[in-house]
Design an enzyme around this catalytic site. Structure first.
Site, PDB file in Angstrom:
ATOM      1  CE1 TYR A  44     -12.794  18.085  -1.229  1.00  0.00           C
ATOM      2  CE2 TYR A  44     -11.445  19.789  -2.227  1.00  0.00           C
ATOM      3  CZ  TYR A  44     -11.569  18.718  -1.373  1.00  0.00           C
ATOM      4  OH  TYR A  44     -10.505  18.285  -0.650  1.00  0.00           O
ATOM      5  CD  GLU A  51     -13.748  22.285   6.170  1.00  0.00           C
ATOM      6  OE1 GLU A  51     -12.562  22.083   6.510  1.00  0.00           O
ATOM      7  OE2 GLU A  51     -14.482  21.402   5.707  1.00  0.00           O
TER       8      GLU A  51
END
Length: 119
Positions: A44, A51
């Site tokens: 994660y 991103e």
């Protein structure tokens, strides 16, 4: 003789589903259960950081090319600045990334505690 009407697909799904009162976790080996609820720990943050970095690297290109931006005046009488949107995405990631990570951490703890019989 062929049946009149459509086949009863509900009975087929009922035979393969677990009863509502049963917990399917005892059938899952503890190693797989732990892996399922722990794989997000390294993945994660890597995903969020990747991103975020890509959005950050895109901002100068968005500014230079003015892509996906709409300036006034125009027939729609609507303006949209994709560069401002990209900067807003960075702010949203900075706030909601840790929030979502901590939520997943709480779910992991709750699920693993249930599997151990603590809860």
């Amino acid at each position: 003789p062929p049946p009149d009407g459509p086949p009863d697909l509900g009975s087929l799904s009922d035979s393969t589903s677990t009863p509502p009162s049963s917990d399917p976790s005892p059938a899952i080996p503890s190693v797989l259960l732990t892996l399922r609820y722990s794989a997000f720990i390294p993945l994660y943050p890597i995903g969020i950081a990747s991103e975020w970095t890509l959005w950050l690297l895109a901002i100068p290109l968005i500014h230079e090319a003015r892509i996906f931006s709409l300036a006034l005046p125009n027939r729609a009488n609507f303006a949209f600045d994709f560069e401002a949107f990209a900067k807003g995405v960075l702010v949203v990631y900075a706030y909601f990334g840790p929030t979502m990570f901590m939520n997943m951490w709480r779910q992991r703890k709750r699920r693993l505690d249930l599997a151990e019989g603590v809860g």
